[in-house]
Write an enzyme that holds these catalytic residues in place. Structure first.
Site, mmCIF file in Angstrom:
data_model
loop_
_atom_site.group_PDB
_atom_site.id
_atom_site.type_symbol
_atom_site.label_atom_id
_atom_site.label_comp_id
_atom_site.label_asym_id
_atom_site.label_seq_id
_atom_site.Cartn_x
_atom_site.Cartn_y
_atom_site.Cartn_z
ATOM 1 N N PHE A 125 0.849 -1.190 0.000
ATOM 2 C CA PHE A 125 0.000 0.000 0.000
ATOM 3 C C PHE A 125 0.889 1.246 0.000
ATOM 4 C CE2 PHE A 125 -2.820 3.239 1.690
ATOM 5 C CZ PHE A 125 -3.974 3.008 0.975
ATOM 6 N N ASP A 194 0.787 -4.533 8.803
ATOM 7 C CA ASP A 194 -0.341 -3.645 8.542
ATOM 8 C C ASP A 194 -1.577 -4.537 8.369
ATOM 9 O OD1 ASP A 194 -2.285 -1.936 7.489
ATOM 10 O OD2 ASP A 194 -0.799 -0.688 6.459
ATOM 11 N N TYR A 219 -11.653 2.347 9.693
ATOM 12 C CA TYR A 219 -12.834 2.665 8.868
ATOM 13 C C TYR A 219 -13.151 1.618 7.819
ATOM 14 C CZ TYR A 219 -8.919 4.558 6.109
ATOM 15 O OH TYR A 219 -7.734 4.722 5.456
ATOM 16 N N LYS A 220 -12.368 0.515 7.785
ATOM 17 C CA LYS A 220 -12.648 -0.517 6.779
ATOM 18 C C LYS A 220 -13.601 -1.558 7.383
ATOM 19 C CE LYS A 220 -8.622 0.686 4.127
ATOM 20 N NZ LYS A 220 -7.161 0.626 4.034
ATOM 21 N N ARG A 366 -11.915 -4.133 -8.068
ATOM 22 C CA ARG A 366 -11.826 -4.747 -6.739
ATOM 23 C C ARG A 366 -13.219 -4.813 -6.122
ATOM 24 N NH1 ARG A 366 -8.498 -2.140 -1.736
ATOM 25 N NH2 ARG A 366 -10.180 -0.624 -2.009
HETATM 26 C C1 LIG Z 1 -6.372 1.773 3.791
HETATM 27 C C2 LIG Z 1 -4.955 1.495 4.112
HETATM 28 C C3 LIG Z 1 -4.152 2.446 4.747
HETATM 29 C C4 LIG Z 1 -4.698 3.834 4.988
HETATM 30 O O1 LIG Z 1 -3.909 4.632 5.787
HETATM 31 P P1 LIG Z 1 -4.522 6.026 6.308
HETATM 32 O O2 LIG Z 1 -3.449 6.636 7.082
HETATM 33 O O3 LIG Z 1 -5.748 5.683 7.092
HETATM 34 O O4 LIG Z 1 -4.935 6.834 5.121
HETATM 35 C C5 LIG Z 1 -2.864 2.093 5.091
HETATM 36 N N1 LIG Z 1 -2.376 0.864 4.804
HETATM 37 C C6 LIG Z 1 -3.125 -0.065 4.171
HETATM 38 C C7 LIG Z 1 -2.549 -1.399 3.872
HETATM 39 C C8 LIG Z 1 -4.423 0.225 3.793
HETATM 40 O O5 LIG Z 1 -5.147 -0.678 3.141
#
Ligand SMILES: *Cc1c(COP(=O)(O)O)cnc(C)c1O
Length: 407
Positions: A125, A194, A219-220, A366
Site C-alpha cells: 500500500f 499492517d 474505517y474498513k 476490486r
Molecule cells: C487503507 C490502508 C491504509 C490507509 O492509511 P490512512 O493513514 O488511514 O490513510 C494504510 N495501509 C493499508 C494497507 C491500507 O489498506
C-alpha cells in the site's frame, strides 16, 4: 438450480443473516466496497448524538473524567485487541494508520541500532512505502523492496524491520504471518504488520506469530466511519523500552503535571501524541463492538463462502474474467480483484447499476465482500449485473470513460 435459488438456500443457512439489519445500507445498492469504507452501523448516529449533546453539550470539560474520555483510546484499543490476537494492554486506538506507521518504524529503528534498512515489498500500500521514504529523507532509514518470494534472502544483517501488509490491498493475497515473522527474527529484524484489510474480516493472531508491531485502519471492516482513528499494537515485550518520536503530551506519564521534560507513559499510552478525537473514537467503538459481537471466526467463514459463491455465479453465467486474487479461498482475505484493461469503465458501469465496487490503477476491479452485512442473494445479483455489463458492452458507453481527474 439457478444461482438465485442456491443463494436463497445459503442465506437461509447463514448464521450471520440477521446481522445485516444492524447496518444502514441504502435501498437498491449492493455494497462491495466495505473493505474501503465500512457501512454505517445503525447504532452509530444515536451514540454520536448522545456524546455530542450530553457529554459535550452538557458535561463540557468535565466529561474528560465523568464520561471516560481520558481512557477512551486505550479502552477502544483493548476492544480491538481480541480481534487481532493481542492482549488488551498492547493495543491503542489513535491517529491514522499512516502516522502509526511512522511512529512504529522509527521505534523499530531505535530498537535495532546499527541497522537502517526497512524491508517491504513492491506494490505494498502506497502510504506504507511512502512513510519509509519519509524517514529515509530524514537520513534515518533505508528502504529496500523485495518480491514476496525474495524476502527471505533480502533479510540480511542490515534489516531493522520487515514491514508488510498482511492482506494485500489489491490482490487480497495473505502473507504467512507466522513464517515471515520467524524468518525476520532469525535475521535479527523486527516485524510490523499492517492489518488494514485483515482486522474484522479474518482471524489474526499477532502474539501466536510472535509479531513485534502492528497497525491498521478503523474505517474498513471495523466500520468506524470515514477517517476513523486507526490502531497500533506493540508487543508487551517491547513496551518498556519502546520510544517513538512523536512525543506529545498525551503520551506523557503525567500529561496534567505540565512539566517541561518528557517522560513516556509506562504502557501503550506512550504511543499517543496529541488530544484523542473523542467523536471519532465514539463512532469507532460502536463499529468494533458490533464486529466483535458477530465473531471473527464466523465472519471469516462467511467471507470465504461469499467470495467463493460469487466466483461460482460468474462461472455459471459464463463470465470469463482474469482473477488477480489467489484462486484458493484460504490464501486470500475478504475481497477479490479482477484484471481487465477496461476495469475502470466496468467499475463505473456497475456503480450506475447500484453495485458499488472500486477500481485500482491501472487495471484492477476490486470487489469487497464484507461478511457482516452482505447476503448470498447480493452475490447472485452482483454477478448477474457484472455479466450483463460485459455481455452488453455497457462499459463502452461514453459516460463511463475515464476522465483526467480520477474520483
Ligand atoms: C487503507 C490502508 C491504509 C490507509 O492509511 P490512512 O493513514 O488511514 O490513510 C494504510 N495501509 C493499508 C494497507 C491500507 O489498506
Amino acid at each position: 438450480m439457478t444461482i438465485e435459488a442456491r443463494a436463497r438456500e445459503f442465506d437461509l443457512a447463514d448464521p450471520l443473516a440477521a446481522a445485516r439489519a444492524l447496518f444502514r445500507l441504502p435501498d437498491g445498492v449492493i455494497y462491495l466496497d466495505g473493505n474501503s469504507l465500512g457501512a454505517l452501523p445503525r447504532a452509530t448516529p444515536q451514540v454520536l448524538a448522545r456524546v455530542v449533546e450530553e457529554e459535550w453539550g452538557e458535561g463540557l470539560i468535565g466529561s474528560w473524567n465523568r464520561a471516560g474520555w481520558f481512557d477512551m483510546a486505550a479502552r477502544v484499543g483493548a476492544k480491538i485487541a481480541p480481534l487481532i490476537g493481542a492482549a488488551p494492554q498492547e493495543v491503542i486506538a489513535c491517529d491514522s494508520t499512516s502516522i502509526n506507521l511512522f511512529k512504529l518504524i522509527a521505534a523499530a529503528l531505535q530498537l535495532r541500532p546499527g541497522r537502517k534498512v526497512i524491508l517491504s515489498e513492491p506494490g505494498n500500500f502506497p502510504t506504507d512505502l511512502y512513510m519509509i521514504s519519509g524517514l529515509e529523507a530524514q537520513g534515518l532509514a533505508r528502504r529496500r523492496l523485495a518480491a514476496p518470494e525474495r524476502l527471505a534472502e533480502a533479510l540480511d544483517g542490515d534489516v531493522a524491520l520487515l514491514l508488510l501488509t498482511h492482506v494485500h490491498y489489491k490482490t487480497g493475497a495473505v502473507h504467512d504471518m507466522a513464517a515471515l515473522t520467524k524468518a525476520a527474527h532469525a535475521a535479527g529484524a523486527l516485524v510490523l504488520w499492517d492489518l488494514s484489510h485483515s482486522a474484522g474480516a479474518l482471524p489474526v493472531d499477532l502474539n501466536a506469530a510472535g509479531a513485534d508491531f502492528a497497525v491498521g485502519c478503523g474505517y474498513k471492516y471495523l466500520c468506524g466511519g470515514p477517517g476513523a482513528p486507526a490502531y497500533a499494537f506493540v508487543s508487551a515485550r517491547h513496551l518498556p523500552r519502546l520510544s517513538q518520536p512523536l512525543t506529545g503530551w498525551f503520551g506523557h506519564e503525567a500529561p496534567f503535571a505540565f512539566v517541561d521534560d518528557y517522560a513516556p507513559a509506562p504502557g501503550i499510552a506512550r504511543l499517543l501524541a496529541g488530544t484523542p478525537p473523542i467523536l471519532g473514537l465514539a463512532a469507532l467503538e460502536v463499529g468494533v463492538d458490533l464486529i466483535a459481537s458477530l465473531g471473527v471466526a464466523r465472519l471469516y467463514a462467511k467471507a470465504q463462502a461469499l467470495s467463493q459463491f460469487f466466483l461460482e455465479c460468474l462461472e455459471a453465467l459464463g463470465v470469463e474474467l482474469e482473477l488477480a486474487s489467489p484462486a484458493d479461498a484460504a490464501a486470500r482475505g475478504s475481497h477479490l480483484a479482477f484484471r481487465h484493461r477496461e476495469a475502470h469503465a466496468i467499475c463505473q458501469a456497475l456503480i450506475a447499476r447500484g453495485v458499488i465496487g472500486d477500481f485500482r490503477d491501472p487495471d484492477v476491479l476490486r470487489l469487497g465482500f464484507a461478511p457482516a452485512y452482505l447476503s448470498f442473494a447480493d452475490m447472485a445479483a452482483a454477478a448477474r449485473h457484472l455479466a450483463e455489463v460485459l455481455a452488453r458492452g455497457e462499459w463502452q458507453r461514453p459516460e463511463f470513460r475515464r476522465r483526467a481527474a480520477v474520483t
